[in-house]
Design a protein around this motif. Structure first.
Motif, PDB file in Angstrom:
ATOM      1  N   VAL A  71       0.836  -1.183  -0.044  1.00 40.10           N
ATOM      2  CA  VAL A  71      -0.033  -0.203   0.095  1.00 40.10           C
ATOM      3  C   VAL A  71       0.832   1.222  -0.159  1.00 40.10           C
ATOM      4  O   VAL A  71       0.689   2.279  -0.834  1.00 40.10           O
ATOM      5  N   GLU A  72       1.990   1.268   0.997  1.00 48.39           N
ATOM      6  CA  GLU A  72       2.912   2.441   0.649  1.00 48.39           C
ATOM      7  C   GLU A  72       3.665   2.590  -0.649  1.00 48.39           C
ATOM      8  O   GLU A  72       3.509   3.591  -0.975  1.00 48.39           O
ATOM      9  N   ALA A  73       3.850   1.478  -0.995  1.00 47.35           N
ATOM     10  CA  ALA A  73       4.608   1.557  -2.465  1.00 47.35           C
ATOM     11  C   ALA A  73       3.394   2.147  -3.363  1.00 47.35           C
ATOM     12  O   ALA A  73       3.798   3.135  -4.471  1.00 47.35           O
ATOM     13  N   GLY A  74       2.177   1.921  -3.210  1.00 43.53           N
ATOM     14  CA  GLY A  74       1.185   2.454  -4.250  1.00 43.53           C
ATOM     15  C   GLY A  74       0.962   3.803  -3.959  1.00 43.53           C
ATOM     16  O   GLY A  74       0.811   4.563  -4.957  1.00 43.53           O
ATOM     17  N   PHE A  75       1.125   4.366  -2.797  1.00 37.82           N
ATOM     18  CA  PHE A  75       0.762   5.760  -2.583  1.00 37.82           C
ATOM     19  C   PHE A  75       1.971   6.568  -3.239  1.00 37.82           C
ATOM     20  O   PHE A  75       1.860   7.601  -3.584  1.00 37.82           O
ATOM     21  N   LYS A  76       3.169   5.971  -2.999  1.00 36.80           N
ATOM     22  CA  LYS A  76       4.557   6.706  -3.517  1.00 36.80           C
ATOM     23  C   LYS A  76       4.353   6.583  -5.181  1.00 36.80           C
ATOM     24  O   LYS A  76       4.942   7.538  -5.723  1.00 36.80           O
ATOM     25  N   ALA A  77       3.659   5.642  -5.797  1.00 36.12           N
ATOM     26  CA  ALA A  77       3.736   5.546  -7.172  1.00 36.12           C
ATOM     27  C   ALA A  77       2.797   6.721  -7.498  1.00 36.12           C
ATOM     28  O   ALA A  77       2.842   7.287  -8.750  1.00 36.12           O
ATOM     29  N   VAL A  78       1.575   6.992  -6.741  1.00 37.74           N
ATOM     30  CA  VAL A  78       0.792   8.129  -6.967  1.00 37.74           C
ATOM     31  C   VAL A  78       1.438   9.452  -6.966  1.00 37.74           C
ATOM     32  O   VAL A  78       1.233  10.354  -7.883  1.00 37.74           O
ATOM     33  N   ARG A  79       2.431   9.611  -5.930  1.00 36.73           N
ATOM     34  CA  ARG A  79       3.114  10.714  -5.851  1.00 36.73           C
ATOM     35  C   ARG A  79       3.965  11.077  -7.093  1.00 36.73           C
ATOM     36  O   ARG A  79       4.072  12.150  -7.474  1.00 36.73           O
ATOM     37  N   SER A  80       4.599   9.804  -7.661  1.00 34.68           N
ATOM     38  CA  SER A  80       5.477  10.209  -8.688  1.00 34.68           C
ATOM     39  C   SER A  80       4.663  10.721 -10.028  1.00 34.68           C
ATOM     40  O   SER A  80       5.219  11.480 -10.708  1.00 34.68           O
TER      41      SER A  80
END
Length: 362
Positions: A71-80
């Motif tokens: 989930v954390e990696a998903g939020f960071k992908a959205v940030r990118s």
């Protein structure tokens, strides 16, 4: 001055600074090299709301902690993607699909992890995330990404309620875990209403977006305290079982067959009269029965079946969108959708299918 008043004053100053930065460059960076205002606002969600969720997931541990890293990696992908939007113009559909690929990968990882751990003691936790994590795809939704996140968050409510029912009054950290995760979703809806009401705010004066414009998100971290993965290389050779164990297994199989009684001969092949040496004089010299030649199977029908290529299908049949036999088609877009419709995809190779809006199932 009390601590509460000091904190309130700091919050007001931060809000005023954000408004000044937004008005100075339409949400772009106030100075070169600094992130845009809406990127900084999203960073605050990750550090506070998602950070609290990750901390509680670590306390629970096990499968919950592993999925939380996804989930954390998903939020960071959205940030990118948001960083790219602050610097670039709105890209073409093909480029946008490439930018969204890391988000899609993390969503799929969360859902596959739930399917692979159906016997987990935390299956309700995993399902709550799996059902609602598609909300991270709001960056591709127009014109109402906020309501989309709300709907996806509500999709996991059945399982979050089960977690609350199971642990309320027994283990408070599980209750807090639910509140932290739902809080991150609620904060995301509020963030979208403020910065991306009708869709991601791309920079009209920015550069052209490319498939590599968004930085790839960091891979999901392994849970703390988990053993490191084994080094690469060939797997260790399989050692042969001891001879004594093989003999024991063989004897056990023999006794099991003998215990069948009359059924022990059911698997024997029936011998016809022409195969009996005492009935057929030609066999008495060699005592060898010639095997019958197996008929040659024709492969014509099989090759003909494999060679048939069916025409591509893309249409709406009742409430079902059918996308079948598409090859190397990157421009498939389903726009007129409804919540009662489903999307059926079958035997599509090298194709990109974009669904705009919300459907019941894919």
């Amino acid at each position: 001055m009390s601590a509460d008043r000091l904190e309130a004053l700091c919050n007001r100053l931060e809000a005023a600074l954000s408004r000044l930065e937004s008005s100075g460059a339409g949400g772009a960076a106030a100075a070169e090299g600094e992130p845009a205002a809406f990127v900084e606002a999203y960073d605050q969600i990750i550090s506070e709301k998602v950070g609290a969720f990750l901390s509680l997931s670590q306390q629970i541990g096990g499968d919950v902690q592993t999925q939380a890293a996804m989930v954390e990696a998903g939020f960071k992908a959205v940030r990118s993607v948001l960083v790219t939007a602050s610097k670039c113009k709105q890209p073409s559909t093909a480029v946008l699909q490439s930018l969204l690929q890391p988000i899609s990968q993390q969503i799929s990882a969360c859902q596959e992890f739930r399917e692979q751990n159906r016997r987990s003691n935390f299956f309700n936790h995993l399902s709550a995330i799996s059902e609602s994590v598609p909300a991270l795809g709001w960056v591709s939704v127009t014109p109402k990404p906020g309501p989309y996140v709300k709907e996806m968050s509500d999709a996991g409510q059945f399982y979050t309620n089960r977690v609350l029912k199971e642990y309320k009054g027994n283990d408070q950290k599980h209750v807090d875990w639910v509140k932290a995760y739902l809080g991150a979703m609620t904060e995301t809806v509020a963030y979208i209403k403020q910065h991306h009401t009708t869709g991601v705010s791309w920079n009209r004066q920015g550069t052209e977006a490319t498939a590599t414009a968004a930085a790839a998100p960091a891979p999901a971290a392994a849970p703390a305290g988990a053993p490191a993965p084994p080094p690469g290389g060939a797997p260790p050779p399989v050692t042969a079982a001891p001879a004594a164990a093989e003999d024991s297994a063989a004897r056990a199989g023999l006794f099991a067959a003998l215990n069948q009684g009359g059924g022990v001969t059911s698997g024997l092949k029936k011998v016809s009269r022409d195969q009996m040496t005492h009935k057929n004089p030609e066999l008495r010299g060699s005592s060898v029965v010639k095997a019958k030649e197996a008929p040659v199977k024709s492969t014509t029908s099989t090759s003909r079946t494999q060679a048939v290529k069916k025409p591509p299908v893309f249409n709406l049949q009742g409430n079902k969108w059918c996308v079948e036999f598409q090859e190397n088609n990157k421009e498939i877009v389903i726009e007129e959708t409804a919540t009662r419709q489903v999307v059926y995809i079958y035997k599509c190779v090298g194709s990109t299918i974009q669904v705009k809006g919300k459907v019941n199932n894919i």
